[in-house]
Design an enzyme around this catalytic site. Structure first.
Site, PDB file in Angstrom:
ATOM      1  N   TYR A 132      -5.631 -87.242 -18.193  1.00 42.52           N
ATOM      2  CA  TYR A 132      -6.970 -87.854 -18.136  1.00 42.52           C
ATOM      3  C   TYR A 132      -8.017 -86.861 -17.619  1.00 42.52           C
ATOM      4  CZ  TYR A 132      -4.657 -92.512 -18.471  1.00 42.52           C
ATOM      5  OH  TYR A 132      -3.925 -93.613 -18.843  1.00 42.52           O
ATOM      6  N   LYS A 178       8.593 -85.451 -16.232  1.00 44.83           N
ATOM      7  CA  LYS A 178       9.338 -85.377 -17.493  1.00 44.83           C
ATOM      8  C   LYS A 178       9.621 -83.896 -17.709  1.00 44.83           C
ATOM      9  CE  LYS A 178      11.004 -87.506 -21.110  1.00 44.83           C
ATOM     10  NZ  LYS A 178      11.889 -88.658 -21.151  1.00 44.83           N
ATOM     11  N   ASP A 211      10.735 -92.104 -17.278  1.00 48.25           N
ATOM     12  CA  ASP A 211      11.286 -93.239 -18.044  1.00 48.25           C
ATOM     13  C   ASP A 211      12.396 -93.931 -17.250  1.00 48.25           C
ATOM     14  OD1 ASP A 211      12.751 -90.908 -18.372  1.00 48.25           O
ATOM     15  OD2 ASP A 211      12.953 -91.059 -20.549  1.00 48.25           O
ATOM     16  N   ASP A 235      -0.541 -94.252 -13.693  1.00 46.62           N
ATOM     17  CA  ASP A 235      -1.311 -95.366 -14.253  1.00 46.62           C
ATOM     18  C   ASP A 235      -0.351 -96.418 -14.810  1.00 46.62           C
ATOM     19  OD1 ASP A 235      -3.397 -96.899 -15.244  1.00 46.62           O
ATOM     20  OD2 ASP A 235      -3.642 -95.687 -17.061  1.00 46.62           O
ATOM     21  N   ASP A 239       0.940-100.460 -13.184  1.00 51.33           N
ATOM     22  CA  ASP A 239       0.938-101.783 -13.832  1.00 51.33           C
ATOM     23  C   ASP A 239       2.356-102.350 -13.894  1.00 51.33           C
ATOM     24  OD1 ASP A 239      -1.842-101.458 -14.317  1.00 51.33           O
ATOM     25  OD2 ASP A 239      -1.692-102.516 -16.234  1.00 51.33           O
TER      26      ASP A 239
END
Ligand code: NAD
Ligand code: IPM
Ligand code: MN
Length: 344
Positions: A132, A178, A211, A235, A239
């Site tokens: 971002y 990752k 993941d 981010d 959630d």
């Protein structure tokens, strides 16, 4: 001691943003009558509405006001409707205020339905760079590119916040990555985190693929204390964590830097329920408790947290928690629970 008055810059934003920030303002204003600090609110315009009115989603004069305020309270901004020609305002605000880490606690509350009762995790998310960063361009007519910028300085600063949070909690930090794919960027991010870890020998440090971390966060949330993440991973995981807990209606956050700080719910503008007066205001009210703590008003922060807990136990509740109450009714109940604490 004379009562303190704080000046809060409020960026209500779009959709349910003005509804939930009004509720938080009511709670903060009620503290003065109970012998607590006083507040003045400086409402400023930012987000899609501001863009429509003024041509800028983050007007420069708004940023200047935010910098002179004691703290900033943000509702939510409909960033999806802002055209690509404009900088995305939330990331731009975070960079302008140099608030580099978003602290996002998620726990289960008695009385509120949780997907997993045993979640008690804080996500520390770097919020000024990563995917971002705002560096995105078309690469010909059929390709587009976004740059995932990672720097040692920003990674170190976020890791520092994560370890400090862990020292106040259960003393464990999980850095997510990752690394198998993003060898250079996540390599640097993890290297910075490992350096900081050396200064916190009392904190257990582990790393996990993002993941697999998402999987375990849903299956076994109790194994996590503080999760340290780069911007996008944080981010998404915030959630997910909210959903594993009691939902976005109970997920607050703060964004902190060396000089400024701002406070906002994790959720967005909720276009599906905006304008109906039924949004859960508690994430924003809990964010204002985080703001009180930041301002050095820890006792009042605790009082707001306890008032929210009492309302979750006894009701009323908004629709996301299975109730039928309006945002205003829940807020009135929080204020009543605060007053009740003062009289016992
Ligand atoms: P969202 O978080 O707005 O909504 C997701 C779901 O959660 C919806 O079903 C919504 O009704 C529900 N929800 C969210 N907050 C709630 C609350 N307080 N009470 C009850 N239910 C609530 O996510 P979205 O729909 O993907 O995003 C809408 C807009 O908001 C987009 O433009 C997005 O970019 C923006 N957004 C802004 C912020 C922010 O300003 N901090 C954060 C996330 C999304
Ligand atoms: C959040 C939001 C924002 C972010 C968007 C709206 C830019 O999703 O604060 O979680 O990802 O930073
Ligand atoms: Mn988000």
């Amino acid at each position: 001691m004379p009562r303190k008055t704080y000046r809060i810059c409020v960026l209500a934003g779009d959709g349910i943003g003005p509804e939930v920030t009004d509720c938080a303002r009511r709670v903060l204003s009620s503290l003065e009558k109970a012998g607590g600090p006083a507040f003045t609110f400086d409402a400023q315009s930012a987000g899609y509405g501001a863009f429509e009115r003024s041509g800028s989603a983050l007007p420069a004069e708004m940023v200047a006001v935010a910098k002179t305020a004691d703290a900033v309270l943000v509702g939510a901004m409909d960033v999806a409707r802002i055209p690509a020609s404009e900088p995305e305002p939330l990331s731009a605000l975070r960079r302008a205020l140099d608030v580099h880490a978003s602290i996002r606690p998620v726990r289960a509350f008695t009385g509120a339905p949780a997907f997993r009762e045993n979640i008690d995790v804080t996500i520390v998310r770097e919020v000024t760079e990563g995917l971002y960063s705002g560096i995105e361009y078309a690469a010909g007519p059929d390709a587009a590119c976004a740059v995932r910028l990672i720097t040692r300085q920003a990674s170190t600063r976020a890791a520092e916040i994560a370890f400090r949070q862990a020292m106040e909690r259960r003393r464990k930090v999980t850095a997510v990555h990752k690394i198998g794919v993003l060898k250079l960027t996540d390599g640097l991010f993890l290297e910075a985190a490992r350096e900081v870890a050396k200064r916190y020998p009392d904190v257990e440090f582990e790393t996990r693929n993002v993941d697999a971390c998402a999987l375990e966060l849903v299956r076994h949330p109790e194994i996590f204390d503080v999760i340290l993440a780069t911007n996008v991973f944080g981010d998404i995981l915030s959630d997910v964590a909210a959903a594993v807990g009691c939902g976005l209606g109970l997920a607050p956050s703060s964004c902190v830097g060396d000089k400024w700080a701002y406070f906002e719910p994790v959720h967005g503008t909720a276009p599906d329920i905006a304008g109906k007066g039924i949004a859960d205001p508690l994430a924003t009210i809990l964010s204002s408790a985080m703001m009180l703590r930041h301002l050095g008003e820890g006792a009042w922060a605790g009082a707001v947290d306890r008032a929210v807990e009492a309302v979750l136990r006894d009701g009323p509740r908004t629709g996301d928690l299975g109730g039928r109450a309006t945002s205003a009714e829940v807020t009135t109940a929080v204020i009543a629970a605060l007053e009740k604490q003062m009289t016992v």
